[in-house]
Design a protein around this motif. Structure first.
Motif, PDB file in Angstrom:
ATOM      1  N   MET A 171       0.843  -1.177   0.000  1.00 24.19           N
ATOM      2  CA  MET A 171       0.000   0.000   0.000  1.00 24.19           C
ATOM      3  C   MET A 171       0.891   1.245   0.000  1.00 24.19           C
ATOM      4  N   LYS A 172       0.420   2.259  -0.730  1.00 25.21           N
ATOM      5  CA  LYS A 172       1.118   3.542  -0.774  1.00 25.21           C
ATOM      6  C   LYS A 172       0.214   4.606  -0.172  1.00 25.21           C
ATOM      7  N   TYR A 173       0.842   5.586   0.446  1.00 26.22           N
ATOM      8  CA  TYR A 173       0.109   6.650   1.128  1.00 26.22           C
ATOM      9  C   TYR A 173       0.450   7.987   0.484  1.00 26.22           C
ATOM     10  N   VAL A 174      -0.570   8.629  -0.070  1.00 27.24           N
ATOM     11  CA  VAL A 174      -0.418   9.967  -0.629  1.00 27.24           C
ATOM     12  C   VAL A 174      -0.638  10.948   0.523  1.00 27.24           C
ATOM     13  N   ILE A 175       0.246  11.913   0.643  1.00 30.03           N
ATOM     14  CA  ILE A 175       0.231  12.844   1.768  1.00 30.03           C
ATOM     15  C   ILE A 175      -0.235  14.209   1.294  1.00 30.03           C
ATOM     16  N   ASP A 176      -1.257  14.751   1.948  1.00 30.83           N
ATOM     17  CA  ASP A 176      -1.674  16.108   1.595  1.00 30.83           C
ATOM     18  C   ASP A 176      -0.793  17.122   2.322  1.00 30.83           C
ATOM     19  N   THR A 177      -0.968  18.375   1.992  1.00 34.03           N
ATOM     20  CA  THR A 177      -0.106  19.447   2.491  1.00 34.03           C
ATOM     21  C   THR A 177      -0.094  19.533   4.004  1.00 34.03           C
ATOM     22  N   HIS A 178      -1.275  19.556   4.618  1.00 34.47           N
ATOM     23  CA  HIS A 178      -1.320  19.700   6.078  1.00 34.47           C
ATOM     24  C   HIS A 178      -0.756  18.485   6.794  1.00 34.47           C
ATOM     25  N   ALA A 179      -0.997  17.303   6.266  1.00 32.84           N
ATOM     26  CA  ALA A 179      -0.427  16.099   6.879  1.00 32.84           C
ATOM     27  C   ALA A 179       1.095  16.184   6.880  1.00 32.84           C
ATOM     28  N   LEU A 180       1.680  16.637   5.784  1.00 31.42           N
ATOM     29  CA  LEU A 180       3.128  16.783   5.693  1.00 31.42           C
ATOM     30  C   LEU A 180       3.645  17.787   6.712  1.00 31.42           C
ATOM     31  N   LEU A 182       5.876  16.976  10.193  1.00 38.08           N
ATOM     32  CA  LEU A 182       7.221  17.524  10.396  1.00 38.08           C
ATOM     33  C   LEU A 182       7.289  18.418  11.629  1.00 38.08           C
ATOM     34  N   GLU A 183       6.192  19.077  11.949  1.00 37.22           N
ATOM     35  CA  GLU A 183       6.141  19.930  13.139  1.00 37.22           C
ATOM     36  C   GLU A 183       5.897  19.145  14.426  1.00 37.22           C
ATOM     37  N   ILE A 202       3.990   9.084  -0.718  1.00 32.25           N
ATOM     38  CA  ILE A 202       4.009   9.846  -1.964  1.00 32.25           C
ATOM     39  C   ILE A 202       3.516  11.251  -1.669  1.00 32.25           C
ATOM     40  N   ILE A 203       4.321  12.220  -2.034  1.00 24.36           N
ATOM     41  CA  ILE A 203       3.921  13.615  -1.901  1.00 24.36           C
ATOM     42  C   ILE A 203       3.671  14.160  -3.301  1.00 24.36           C
ATOM     43  N   PRO A 204       2.443  14.548  -3.599  1.00 19.60           N
ATOM     44  CA  PRO A 204       2.200  15.200  -4.887  1.00 19.60           C
ATOM     45  C   PRO A 204       3.029  16.489  -4.972  1.00 19.60           C
ATOM     46  N   ALA A 205       3.611  16.748  -6.127  1.00 21.85           N
ATOM     47  CA  ALA A 205       4.442  17.945  -6.290  1.00 21.85           C
ATOM     48  C   ALA A 205       3.681  19.202  -5.880  1.00 21.85           C
ATOM     49  N   THR A 206       2.394  19.246  -6.165  1.00 18.63           N
ATOM     50  CA  THR A 206       1.599  20.414  -5.813  1.00 18.63           C
ATOM     51  C   THR A 206       1.491  20.578  -4.293  1.00 18.63           C
ATOM     52  N   ALA A 207       1.426  19.468  -3.549  1.00 19.32           N
ATOM     53  CA  ALA A 207       1.373  19.542  -2.082  1.00 19.32           C
ATOM     54  C   ALA A 207       2.707  20.046  -1.531  1.00 19.32           C
ATOM     55  N   LEU A 208       3.796  19.597  -2.126  1.00 18.47           N
ATOM     56  CA  LEU A 208       5.105  20.061  -1.681  1.00 18.47           C
ATOM     57  C   LEU A 208       5.273  21.553  -1.979  1.00 18.47           C
ATOM     58  N   ALA A 209       4.846  21.985  -3.153  1.00 18.62           N
ATOM     59  CA  ALA A 209       4.926  23.412  -3.501  1.00 18.62           C
ATOM     60  C   ALA A 209       4.065  24.245  -2.560  1.00 18.62           C
ATOM     61  N   GLU A 210       2.877  23.754  -2.244  1.00 25.72           N
ATOM     62  CA  GLU A 210       1.995  24.466  -1.323  1.00 25.72           C
ATOM     63  C   GLU A 210       2.620  24.534   0.076  1.00 25.72           C
ATOM     64  N   ALA A 211       3.262  23.451   0.504  1.00 31.44           N
ATOM     65  CA  ALA A 211       3.930  23.436   1.812  1.00 31.44           C
ATOM     66  C   ALA A 211       5.063  24.460   1.851  1.00 31.44           C
ATOM     67  N   VAL A 212       5.835  24.549   0.783  1.00 34.89           N
ATOM     68  CA  VAL A 212       6.905  25.567   0.707  1.00 34.89           C
ATOM     69  C   VAL A 212       6.306  26.959   0.831  1.00 34.89           C
ATOM     70  N   VAL A 215      12.268  16.397   3.557  1.00 32.69           N
ATOM     71  CA  VAL A 215      11.645  15.534   2.549  1.00 32.69           C
ATOM     72  C   VAL A 215      12.712  14.733   1.813  1.00 32.69           C
ATOM     73  N   ASN A 216      13.779  15.391   1.392  1.00 29.68           N
ATOM     74  CA  ASN A 216      14.841  14.717   0.641  1.00 29.68           C
ATOM     75  C   ASN A 216      15.590  13.681   1.481  1.00 29.68           C
ATOM     76  N   ALA A 217      15.639  13.890   2.784  1.00 32.69           N
ATOM     77  CA  ALA A 217      16.359  12.969   3.674  1.00 32.69           C
ATOM     78  C   ALA A 217      15.571  11.701   3.967  1.00 32.69           C
ATOM     79  N   ASP A 218      14.296  11.692   3.678  1.00 33.98           N
ATOM     80  CA  ASP A 218      13.441  10.551   3.996  1.00 33.98           C
ATOM     81  C   ASP A 218      13.332   9.636   2.774  1.00 33.98           C
TER      82      ASP A 218
END
Length: 132
Positions: free
Chosen positions: A1-10, A14-15, A36-46, A66-69
């Protein structure tokens, strides 16, 4: 199973933020989880970090975490995702559509996918399986 992570979950993971759902926290803490982090969720998190709306110190710190994980794959915002958003009128917000579309694209590729989100609009849509 794979888990897609939304912005707030990410961000909340981390917090170490209490609003993170207990099931989502368990999954995100599991060394075996495929994330799995959708690129759009990562951009929104930034964007959120850059505006100081989180305790994460900088966008660079976010990207470093993110890159370290090694469990995390960033899924691109490609034409497959964009095409999938066309039929998602039940979800009003563009970023949320793209996050859900990413999960649907993966399901259509034969993956077993769950979305980690507490977003009520996404949950109410019933378009993807949700864990929180």
């Amino acid at each position: 199973m794979k888990y897609v992570i939304d912005t707030h979950a990410l961000i909340w993971f981390l917090e170490g933020n209490p609003p993170l759902g207990s099931n989502a926290k368990t999954i995100l803490s599991n060394a075996e989880s495929q994330l799995i982090i959708p690129a759009t969720a990562l951009a929104e998190a930034v964007w959120i970090v850059e505006r100081g709306r989180t305790s994460i110190s900088s966008a660079t710190a976010l990207l470093s975490a993110v890159n370290a994980d090694s469990r995390i794959v960033v899924y691109p915002l490609d034409t497959n995702v964009i095409e999938q958003t066309i039929g998602l009128a039940a979800i009003a917000e563009m970023h949320d559509r793209q996050i859900v579309a990413t999960a649907i694209v993966l399901v259509n590729q034969g993956e077993t996918v769950v979305l980690l989100t507490c977003d009520q609009n996404i949950t109410a849509s019933g378009l993807v399986t949700i864990i929180w």
